[in-house]
Design an enzyme around this catalytic site. Structure first.
Site, PDB file in Angstrom:
ATOM      1  N   VAL A 131       0.856  -1.200   0.000  1.00  0.00           N
ATOM      2  CA  VAL A 131       0.000   0.000   0.000  1.00  0.00           C
ATOM      3  C   VAL A 131       0.888   1.245   0.000  1.00  0.00           C
ATOM      4  O   VAL A 131       1.795   1.363   0.830  1.00  0.00           O
ATOM      5  CB  VAL A 131      -0.914   0.051   1.250  1.00  0.00           C
ATOM      6  CG1 VAL A 131      -1.804   1.288   1.207  1.00  0.00           C
ATOM      7  CG2 VAL A 131      -1.750  -1.205   1.383  1.00  0.00           C
ATOM      8  N   ASP A 200      -7.211  -1.788  -8.028  1.00  0.00           N
ATOM      9  CA  ASP A 200      -5.944  -1.680  -7.291  1.00  0.00           C
ATOM     10  C   ASP A 200      -6.146  -0.870  -6.006  1.00  0.00           C
ATOM     11  O   ASP A 200      -5.627  -1.225  -4.943  1.00  0.00           O
ATOM     12  CB  ASP A 200      -4.901  -1.018  -8.210  1.00  0.00           C
ATOM     13  CG  ASP A 200      -3.571  -0.786  -7.520  1.00  0.00           C
ATOM     14  OD1 ASP A 200      -2.835  -1.767  -7.328  1.00  0.00           O
ATOM     15  OD2 ASP A 200      -3.280   0.366  -7.151  1.00  0.00           O
ATOM     16  N   LYS A 204      -5.842  -2.146  -1.877  1.00  0.00           N
ATOM     17  CA  LYS A 204      -5.091  -1.438  -0.826  1.00  0.00           C
ATOM     18  C   LYS A 204      -6.006  -1.055   0.336  1.00  0.00           C
ATOM     19  O   LYS A 204      -5.617  -1.150   1.503  1.00  0.00           O
ATOM     20  CB  LYS A 204      -4.412  -0.213  -1.436  1.00  0.00           C
ATOM     21  CG  LYS A 204      -3.342  -0.615  -2.470  1.00  0.00           C
ATOM     22  CD  LYS A 204      -2.907   0.541  -3.332  1.00  0.00           C
ATOM     23  CE  LYS A 204      -1.857   0.111  -4.357  1.00  0.00           C
ATOM     24  NZ  LYS A 204      -1.585   1.106  -5.378  1.00  0.00           N
TER      25      LYS A 204
HETATM   26  N1  HSE Z   1      -0.252   0.773 -10.460  1.00  0.00           N
HETATM   27  C1  HSE Z   1      -0.083   1.222  -9.128  1.00  0.00           C
HETATM   28  C2  HSE Z   1      -0.278   2.729  -9.130  1.00  0.00           C
HETATM   29  C3  HSE Z   1       1.293   0.849  -8.638  1.00  0.00           C
HETATM   30  O1  HSE Z   1      -0.403   3.315 -10.204  1.00  0.00           O
HETATM   31  O2  HSE Z   1      -0.361   3.317  -8.081  1.00  0.00           O
HETATM   32  C4  HSE Z   1       1.424   0.574  -7.190  1.00  0.00           C
HETATM   33  O3  HSE Z   1       0.448  -0.211  -6.631  1.00  0.00           O
END
Ligand code: HSE
Length: 435
Positions: A131, A200, A204
């Site tokens: 994270v 994503d 996190k």
């Molecule tokens: N692809 C993610 C971002 C990288 O752009 O924040 C880290 O998790």
């Protein structure tokens, strides 16, 4: 000289960042740790040789060589994805190795299995890099904020999405064009859907909620919406309302239940999170003792993420040296005190909304739409229609007072079913200045 032996699986971007960090900082680490932190082995199926400075490191194609090497203390998994990463971590744990990973997708789905296996085998799990990249967010939450009931978590946790929204805001560039630019800069995920659809960020948020509340939060617990349907016109309207659009992760602790959501949000310009730009991340916690805390930094990239992985390696190395494994529990709460979360249903949420409705410019359309909102007890604060030619689709932009999410969903379903509506309505939640 005492040594801590590290085995690394995956010599990609972050793996190279870790190797470079351990190499460049070796004297400093020796002075801080009192032992050499040695990259003893690397396993990677895609490479045949390591850079020259790692001549003392054994390279193989088989991760099993790392688990079975009795000298290795810590196994670092940096290959990402579900399999074989999950199996590698579980195997390493079974072999009594401490593990470090940056794999947020894996932890948000299989975290419970991995953390429980580590407890059963009396080894540590480090996951700082999962994270906020280089921002020490997990250590801050686990240790710095240990004496707090976490009241809320709010943050920008995806650099790619923030970069895209910033470019769209500052230069009026369309979404697809900026996404390509972000990919070329190298911080987008291999599959950019994860970045732009909020997945994503949800990975996190699940990890932070698990630590904050002492409940195993799963990816599926998080209501997730992305930014791919945001157009420059939405950004212009946000500006008219004194806001900027950000992809926010939001969780509020209501005691018996907790909110868990990721979605584009109109954030008032005066709010700190409205001013986090480019590929930067920022995570805001409210604790009952400490009040507000904001952590800011680079959430991705070879060296920032390598820095976070190295911090986990050092933390575990220090514990090994003083013989106190799991002095700080992996999830801050003792394993026997971690429960199952109760997530607030989205339909119970109340906030102000922005809608961009695409409808034919015909007599009676506006009154039909406002009638639907009235029926669902949704009070309109302002309406803007950007006219083009009569009978062509136009954008009707509506800003509401605080309304209930379930009522909003029903109203939008009815509006989108009207013959005069030609595209799905875009809905963006608005943060109030005191949130
Ligand atoms: N692809 C993610 C971002 C990288 O752009 O924040 C880290 O998790």
């Amino acid at each position: 000289m005492k040594q801590i032996h590290v085995g690394l699986i995956g010599f990609g971007t972050v793996g190279s960042g870790l190797a470079q960090t351990l190499h460049e900082q070796k004297d400093r680490l020796l002075r801080k740790v009192g032992a050499q932190v040695v990259l003893s082995r690397v396993a990677d199926i895609n490479i045949d040789a390591l850079p020259e400075q790692f001549s003392g490191t054994i390279l193989s194609k088989d991760a099993g060589d790392i688990f079975t090497d009795p000298e290795i203390d810590i196994v670092v998994e940096l290959i990402g994805g579900m399999e074989p990463a999950r199996t590698f971590l579980l195997e390493a744990i079974k072999h009594g190795k401490h593990v470090v990973t940056a794999n947020k997708a894996l932890l948000s789905i299989h975290g419970k299995e991995i953390f429980q296996a580590a407890v059963a085998n009396n080894v540590e799990v480090g996951f700082e890099a999962s994270v906020g990249g280089g921002i020490p967010v997990i250590k801050s939450l686990k240790e710095g904020l240990v004496a707090n009931r976490i009241e809320s978590i709010m943050g920008i946790m995806n650099g790619t999405a923030n970069y895209i929204l910033t470019k769209m805001t500052d230069h009026g560039v369309p979404f697809a064009e900026v996404l390509q630019d972000a990919q070329e800069q190298g911080f987008a995920e291999a599959d950019p859907t994860y970045d732009v659809e909020g997945i994503d960020t949800a990975h996190k948020l699940a990890i932070l909620m698990t630590i904050a509340y002492g409940k195993y939060v799963h990816l599926n617990d998080i209501h997730t919406e992305g930014i791919s349907n945001i157009k420059p016109i939405d950004i212009d309207f946000a500006r008219e309302f004194g806001c900027r659009i950000k992809l926010l992760a939001i969780s509020r602790n209501h005691g018996s239940h907790v909110e868990a959501r990721v979605h584009p949000t109109m954030v008032p310009e005066s709010h700190m999170l409205a001013n986090i730009n480019g590929a930067y991340n920022a995570i805001h916690f409210t604790g009952d003792t400490v009040g507000n805390v904001l952590l800011y930094g680079l959430g991705a990239g070879m060296m920032p993420t390598g820095s976070a992985v190295a911090a986990d390696v050092v933390d575990i190395g220090r514990n090994i040296l003083c013989g106190s494994v799991n002095r700080v529990p992996a999830l801050s709460y003792l394993p026997e005190n971690i429960g199952i979360p109760k997530i607030t249903p989205m339909k119970e949420l109340s906030c102000a909304y922005y809608f961009r409705i695409t409808a034919l410019d015909k007599p009676g359309v506006l009154s039909t739409i406002s009638g639907i909102f009235g029926t669902h007890n949704i009070s309109i604060k302002s309406v803007i229609q950007k006219s083009r030619h009569e009978y062509e689709p136009v954008y009707i932009v509506i800003h509401t007072h605080v309304a209930n999410e379930e009522a909003v969903q029903q109203a939008i379903a009815e509006i989108d079913a009207l013959d005069v509506c030609t595209e799905a309505t875009v809905k963006i939640r608005i943060l109030t200045t005191d949130e």
